[in-house]
Motif scaffolding. Structure first.
Motif, PDB file in Angstrom:
ATOM      1  N   ASP B 122       0.828  -1.201   0.000  1.00 33.39           N
ATOM      2  CA  ASP B 122       0.000   0.000   0.000  1.00 33.39           C
ATOM      3  C   ASP B 122       0.860   1.247   0.000  1.00 33.39           C
ATOM      4  OD1 ASP B 122      -2.227  -1.417   0.074  1.00 33.39           O
ATOM      5  OD2 ASP B 122      -2.528  -1.286   2.232  1.00 33.39           O
ATOM      6  N   CYS B 123       2.120   1.091   0.398  1.00 30.98           N
ATOM      7  CA  CYS B 123       2.932   2.273   0.646  1.00 30.98           C
ATOM      8  C   CYS B 123       4.334   2.030   0.111  1.00 30.98           C
ATOM      9  CB  CYS B 123       2.976   2.533   2.155  1.00 30.98           C
ATOM     10  SG  CYS B 123       3.973   3.946   2.601  1.00 30.98           S
ATOM     11  N   ILE B 124       4.909   3.012  -0.547  1.00 32.90           N
ATOM     12  CA  ILE B 124       6.278   2.869  -1.009  1.00 32.90           C
ATOM     13  C   ILE B 124       7.227   3.732  -0.191  1.00 32.90           C
ATOM     14  CG2 ILE B 124       5.716   2.180  -3.364  1.00 32.90           C
ATOM     15  CD1 ILE B 124       6.112   5.152  -4.118  1.00 32.90           C
ATOM     16  N   LEU B 125       6.742   4.251   0.920  1.00 37.06           N
ATOM     17  CA  LEU B 125       7.572   5.014   1.855  1.00 37.06           C
ATOM     18  C   LEU B 125       8.222   6.233   1.202  1.00 37.06           C
ATOM     19  CD1 LEU B 125       9.231   2.037   3.705  1.00 37.06           C
ATOM     20  CD2 LEU B 125       7.317   3.411   4.479  1.00 37.06           C
ATOM     21  N   CYS B 126       7.508   6.872   0.309  1.00 36.52           N
ATOM     22  CA  CYS B 126       8.076   8.044  -0.339  1.00 36.52           C
ATOM     23  C   CYS B 126       8.052   9.244   0.602  1.00 36.52           C
ATOM     24  CB  CYS B 126       7.310   8.375  -1.603  1.00 36.52           C
ATOM     25  SG  CYS B 126       5.635   8.941  -1.289  1.00 36.52           S
ATOM     26  N   GLY B 127       7.235   9.158   1.645  1.00 37.98           N
ATOM     27  CA  GLY B 127       7.252  10.215   2.647  1.00 37.98           C
ATOM     28  C   GLY B 127       6.529  11.486   2.248  1.00 37.98           C
ATOM     29  N   ARG B 128       5.798  11.457   1.136  1.00 38.73           N
ATOM     30  CA  ARG B 128       5.084  12.671   0.753  1.00 38.73           C
ATOM     31  C   ARG B 128       4.037  13.060   1.797  1.00 38.73           C
ATOM     32  NH1 ARG B 128       2.909  13.634  -5.164  1.00 38.73           N
ATOM     33  NH2 ARG B 128       4.727  13.201  -6.438  1.00 38.73           N
ATOM     34  N   CYS B 129       3.294  12.062   2.256  1.00 37.40           N
ATOM     35  CA  CYS B 129       2.217  12.351   3.202  1.00 37.40           C
ATOM     36  C   CYS B 129       2.794  12.912   4.496  1.00 37.40           C
ATOM     37  CB  CYS B 129       1.412  11.092   3.470  1.00 37.40           C
ATOM     38  SG  CYS B 129       2.403   9.663   3.901  1.00 37.40           S
ATOM     39  N   VAL B 130       3.925  12.330   4.927  1.00 39.38           N
ATOM     40  CA  VAL B 130       4.533  12.785   6.171  1.00 39.38           C
ATOM     41  C   VAL B 130       4.973  14.246   6.033  1.00 39.38           C
ATOM     42  CG1 VAL B 130       6.487  12.450   7.723  1.00 39.38           C
ATOM     43  CG2 VAL B 130       5.301  10.485   6.781  1.00 39.38           C
ATOM     44  N   GLY B 152       7.161   1.895   8.529  1.00 43.70           N
ATOM     45  CA  GLY B 152       5.814   2.197   8.050  1.00 43.70           C
ATOM     46  C   GLY B 152       5.441   3.609   8.409  1.00 43.70           C
ATOM     47  N   ILE B 153       4.230   3.971   8.025  1.00 47.27           N
ATOM     48  CA  ILE B 153       3.769   5.329   8.285  1.00 47.27           C
ATOM     49  C   ILE B 153       2.453   5.245   9.031  1.00 47.27           C
ATOM     50  CG2 ILE B 153       2.800   7.378   7.157  1.00 47.27           C
ATOM     51  CD1 ILE B 153       4.902   7.024   4.999  1.00 47.27           C
ATOM     52  N   GLY B 154       2.263   6.122   9.995  1.00 46.49           N
ATOM     53  CA  GLY B 154       0.998   6.133  10.698  1.00 46.49           C
ATOM     54  C   GLY B 154       1.021   7.129  11.830  1.00 46.49           C
ATOM     55  N   VAL B 173      -1.835  13.548  -1.722  1.00 48.37           N
ATOM     56  CA  VAL B 173      -0.502  13.551  -2.316  1.00 48.37           C
ATOM     57  C   VAL B 173       0.094  12.164  -2.489  1.00 48.37           C
ATOM     58  CG1 VAL B 173       0.035  15.824  -1.398  1.00 48.37           C
ATOM     59  CG2 VAL B 173       0.667  13.797  -0.094  1.00 48.37           C
ATOM     60  N   CYS B 174      -0.582  11.158  -2.014  1.00 43.51           N
ATOM     61  CA  CYS B 174       0.006   9.810  -2.043  1.00 43.51           C
ATOM     62  C   CYS B 174       0.013   9.252  -3.463  1.00 43.51           C
ATOM     63  CB  CYS B 174      -0.780   8.882  -1.130  1.00 43.51           C
ATOM     64  SG  CYS B 174      -0.143   7.201  -1.156  1.00 43.51           S
ATOM     65  N   PRO B 175       1.179   8.868  -3.981  1.00 46.38           N
ATOM     66  CA  PRO B 175       1.205   8.307  -5.327  1.00 46.38           C
ATOM     67  C   PRO B 175       0.784   6.845  -5.336  1.00 46.38           C
ATOM     68  CG  PRO B 175       3.415   8.398  -4.460  1.00 46.38           C
ATOM     69  CD  PRO B 175       2.530   9.012  -3.423  1.00 46.38           C
ATOM     70  N   ALA B 176       0.662   6.235  -4.191  1.00 41.01           N
ATOM     71  CA  ALA B 176       0.334   4.814  -4.166  1.00 41.01           C
ATOM     72  C   ALA B 176      -1.155   4.586  -4.002  1.00 41.01           C
ATOM     73  CB  ALA B 176       1.080   4.123  -3.033  1.00 41.01           C
ATOM     74  N   CYS B 177      -1.817   5.421  -3.232  1.00 46.11           N
ATOM     75  CA  CYS B 177      -3.211   5.102  -2.958  1.00 46.11           C
ATOM     76  C   CYS B 177      -4.184   5.874  -3.838  1.00 46.11           C
ATOM     77  CB  CYS B 177      -3.536   5.296  -1.481  1.00 46.11           C
ATOM     78  SG  CYS B 177      -3.401   6.975  -0.888  1.00 46.11           S
TER      79      CYS B 177
HETATM   80  S1  FES Z   1       3.389   5.718  -0.567  1.00 46.96           S
HETATM   81 FE1  FES Z   1       2.432   5.991   1.258  1.00 46.96          FE
HETATM   82  S2  FES Z   1       3.099   7.878   1.700  1.00 46.96           S
HETATM   83 FE2  FES Z   1       3.982   7.678  -0.146  1.00 46.96          FE
END
Ligand code: FES
Ligand code: FES
Lengths: 290, 225
Positions: B122-130, B152-154, B173-177
């Motif tokens: 679900d997440c590629i850890l790109c950190g955009r959301c953070v 992970g992110i949360g 902003v999430c490119p994955a979801c």
């Molecule tokens: S893929 Fe989840 S924050 Fe970028």
């Protein structure tokens, strides 16, 4: 007996000790971990608000380092090395042995909070492999059949306590019998041993007293001078419960004070200033379970 | 001004610009994924690699984080760069094939299949959301946790955060979801994730510093009326 009680005041104290130095968060978390053996949620929230950092950052740190745990840990930390060298020498069997013996998987803690089992990747002692470390002590060439013996050994160590060179003097690490919070005051030391801090009240005066933690040593420091012969009430500084054992001193009939000794057992001493009556009762792990 | 060479052309940019900014300014295309205007450079996806000639031999660097230096020789589309980008895209496809953004990027580089074990992260850890949460919404409600494969992110403790204003910027902003559910049934192309949030405009007087990514949506005014 390990119900976790957390006093926000204690967290404040630990935070303030580092008075906002840059990069102090890890040290604060280390202190909290040392005190409670894990990081309680509420403590992290307090650290965040007290240091003005966001909870997200604190949580990130707390989950990043393996030495921090968000779940309560057992008293004994069992780490089985799963590094390459130990692996080829059958450390998976050793892990199996521990898992079966303790009835838990890696990363878990036994119900009685005695043991936590974890795996590590190379302890830098490959020549001794397979290696297992329990509470900082290395066990070498461990076979899965040795597991029981090793665990027993790790527990037995507890009752010996720390002996100093002259064998007679040793320091006891005590906690409150009601809330099990440590009474050791690491800031104040006597002969380089932390002192035991309690609150006392006598003749309508209320204050702190620090006792030497060396068994058989009667030196104290106190806020008010206590007149020799006075009978003093002792309280836990955290939960404020009175520390009476219910027994009376066999010498002077004053109530005896009781403290838990870490590792199992109790220490009792007379509440009359100047009376040297005391007893140390160390309990074997076996007895404690039954 | 700093003078440097990009793809053979001698160019000038202002001191402090990154290679990516310089390339974008002069119109050399560089694909990006974790980079986003308005957020601090992060350098997580490595998709924006370019080749630079440092004194002896050439190196690959992420252009979104690399500042332009005097006399630097940069190639944004050399054989080595393209090969590397294609590999990165294959790896991204291996972990998160359902992302429209990643599919488009892969298609642009003619990457049609990948050779690794297929996963559906679900997440590629790109950190955009953070970063958007911290730097644009000033909330810092979510962040990274754990490390290695457990990263992970949360929100802290995975409970609703006190600082989260439910603005939805992280999903935006999430490119994955984004548009995740569109691949099998294009008619259901809208994932409806936002409908599961109680829209912040409903509690509009609860926050005095309200920020909404749907701006200029007028839902809040309708609700208030
Ligand atoms: S893929 Fe989840 S924050 Fe970028
Ligand atoms: S855009 Fe530069 S590393 Fe992701």
């Amino acid at each position: 007996m390990m119900g976790v009680r957390m006093n926000p005041e204690d967290i404040f104290r630990l935070v303030d000790k580092h008075n906002g130095r840059h990069g102090c968060i890890v040290s604060i978390l280390e202190d909290i971990q040392a005190e409670y053996n894990f990081l309680p949620r509420r403590a992290l929230r307090i650290v965040a608000s007290r240091t003005g950092r966001s909870l997200v950052d604190i949580y990130a740190l707390a989950t990043f380092y393996r030495s921090f745990s968000l779940k309560p840990k057992g008293r004994h930390m069992v780490s089985v090395c799963m590094g390459t060298a130990c692996h080829v020498r059958r450390s998976p069997d050793v892990l199996d042995g521990f898992e079966q013996h303790l009835g838990i998987g890696a990363g878990e803690t036994t119900r009685d909070r005695e043991f936590s089992l974890s795996t590590v990747n190379c302890l830098g002692a490959c020549a001794l492999g397979p290696v297992t470390v329990i509470d900082g002590e290395y066990y070498r060439n461990v076979r899965s059949g040795d597991v029981g013996r090793i665990l027993e050994h790790a527990c037995r160590d507890e009752n010996i306590l720390k002996m100093t060179e002259d064998e007679q003097v040793f320091s006891v690490n005590v906690s409150c019998p009601h809330c099990n919070r440590s009474l050791m005051d690491h800031e104040h030391r006597l002969d380089d041993y932390p002192m035991v801090r309690v609150t006392v009240s006598f003749r309508r005066k209320h204050g702190w007293v620090r006792l030497s933690s060396l068994y058989g040593d009667y030196r104290i420091e106190s806020e008010y001078e206590i007149t020799p012969g006075a009978v003093v009430q002792f309280f836990c500084p955290s939960c404020h419960a009175e520390l009476r054992s219910g027994r009376l001193c066999t010498t002077c009939d004053a109530p005896m004070i009781i403290l838990f000794v870490r590792g199992g057992g109790t220490v009792q001493f007379c509440s009359r200033r100047g009376c040297k009556e005391h007893m140390l009762d160390l309990v074997d792990e076996e007895d404690m379970r039954s | 001004m700093i003078t440097f060479t990009m793809n053979g052309a001698a160019l000038q940019v202002e001191r402090g610009s990154t290679l990516l900014e310089a390339a974008q300014f002069y119109g050399f295309p560089i694909p990006t994924l974790c980079h986003m205007e308005g957020l601090s450079p992060y350098g997580a996806c490595r998709l924006c690699v370019v080749e630079i000639d440092a004194k002896t031999r050439s190196r690959l660097v992420s252009s979104c984080t690399y500042p332009v230096q005097e006399g630097l020789v940069v190639r944004t589309a050399s054989v080595r760069v393209v090969r590397t980008r294609r590999m990165i895209l294959e790896l991204l496809l291996a972990s998160c094939p359902q992302s429209k953004t990643i599919q488009d990027l892969a298609a642009a580089y003619d990457v049609r299949h990948q050779r690794f074990r297929q996963e559906y992260e679900d997440c590629i850890l790109c950190g955009r959301c953070v970063r958007v949460c911290e730097q644009q919404m000033m909330a810092k409600a979510i962040g990274f946790r754990g490390r290695g494969e457990n990263r992970g992110i949360g929100t802290p403790f995975d409970v609703q955060s006190d600082t989260c204003r439910l603005c939805g910027a992280c999903m935006y902003v999430c490119p994955a979801c984004e548009l995740r559910c569109s691949y099998a049934e294009p008619e259901k192309a809208i994932c409806g994730g936002c409908a599961n949030l109680s829209p912040q405009c409903v509690n509009v007087d609860k926050f005095d510093d309200i920020m909404c990514y749907m701006n200029p949506c007028v839902a809040c005014e309708i609700v208030q009326r």
